[in-house]
Design an enzyme around this catalytic site. Sequence first.
Site, PDB file in Angstrom:
ATOM      1  N   HIS A 147       0.824  -1.205   0.000  1.00 15.25           N
ATOM      2  CA  HIS A 147       0.000   0.000   0.000  1.00 15.25           C
ATOM      3  C   HIS A 147       0.860   1.258   0.000  1.00 15.25           C
ATOM      4  O   HIS A 147       2.030   1.212   0.340  1.00 15.25           O
ATOM      5  CB  HIS A 147      -0.975   0.047   1.179  1.00 15.25           C
ATOM      6  CG  HIS A 147      -0.338   0.049   2.532  1.00 15.25           C
ATOM      7  ND1 HIS A 147      -0.059  -1.097   3.232  1.00 15.25           N
ATOM      8  CD2 HIS A 147       0.071   1.063   3.335  1.00 15.25           C
ATOM      9  CE1 HIS A 147       0.486  -0.795   4.396  1.00 15.25           C
ATOM     10  NE2 HIS A 147       0.584   0.521   4.487  1.00 15.25           N
TER      11      HIS A 147
ATOM     12  N   HIS B  29       4.061   7.057   3.776  1.00 18.84           N
ATOM     13  CA  HIS B  29       4.975   5.926   3.623  1.00 18.84           C
ATOM     14  C   HIS B  29       4.499   5.009   2.517  1.00 18.84           C
ATOM     15  O   HIS B  29       3.368   5.110   2.048  1.00 18.84           O
ATOM     16  CB  HIS B  29       5.155   5.150   4.933  1.00 18.84           C
ATOM     17  CG  HIS B  29       3.939   4.466   5.459  1.00 18.84           C
ATOM     18  ND1 HIS B  29       3.078   5.037   6.369  1.00 18.84           N
ATOM     19  CD2 HIS B  29       3.426   3.235   5.214  1.00 18.84           C
ATOM     20  CE1 HIS B  29       2.106   4.195   6.656  1.00 18.84           C
ATOM     21  NE2 HIS B  29       2.288   3.094   5.971  1.00 18.84           N
TER      22      HIS B  29
ATOM     23  N   GLU C  82       7.587   0.929   5.131  1.00 18.36           N
ATOM     24  CA  GLU C  82       7.031  -0.099   5.998  1.00 18.36           C
ATOM     25  C   GLU C  82       7.239  -1.450   5.320  1.00 18.36           C
ATOM     26  O   GLU C  82       7.050  -1.574   4.097  1.00 18.36           O
ATOM     27  CB  GLU C  82       5.526   0.158   6.196  1.00 18.36           C
ATOM     28  CG  GLU C  82       4.821  -0.867   7.066  1.00 18.36           C
ATOM     29  CD  GLU C  82       3.329  -0.570   7.247  1.00 18.36           C
ATOM     30  OE1 GLU C  82       2.760   0.167   6.423  1.00 18.36           O
ATOM     31  OE2 GLU C  82       2.752  -1.091   8.216  1.00 18.36           O
TER      32      GLU C  82
HETATM   33 CO    CO Z   1       1.137   1.322   6.299  1.00 17.48          CO
END
Ligand code: CO
Length: 134
Positions: free
Chosen positions: A7, A79, A130
Site C-alpha cells: 500500500h 509511507h 514499511e
Molecule cells: Co502502512
Amino acid sequence: MIGRLNHVAIAVPDLASAAATYRDTLGATVSSIEDQPEHGVQTVFIDLGNTKVELLGVLGASSPIRGFLEKNPAGGIHHVCYEVDDIRVARDRLVAAGARILGDGEPKIGAHGKPVLFLHPKDFCGTLVELEER
Ligand code: CO
C-alpha cells in the site's frame, strides 16, 4: 528481497473529507473509518486491485502522523509498504547492511493483522518504508 507494493499511505488532515474525495471524485470503493489505537491513527482502506491506498488520520495526542501534518498541512504521501516473505529475516539482513529500524526493532502487528516494521527514511531515499510480512 522486497515483493509487491502492499500500500501507499497518505496522511490527511480530515479523513472523512479525504475518503469522500476518493469515493466521489475518483470513484473508488472506500472502507469505513477505522480506529487503530495501537498505531495512533484512523484509517480508510481503498483497494485498487493491484495495490491499496491507506488514508491516515490523526488519533490521539501522540499520533505519529501529527508532526508530518504540521509540516504538510494539506496532507501527503507518508509511507510506502512493501511485502516480504519473512519479516525477521528481512530485518536482520537490513540491519547487517547498516539500515536503521524504527522503534525497538521488533515487528508489531499492523493495520492488516500482519507483522510490520518501519525503516528510517534517511536510509531509503527520503521515504519512510514499511515492511509487512506476506
Ligand atoms: Co502502512
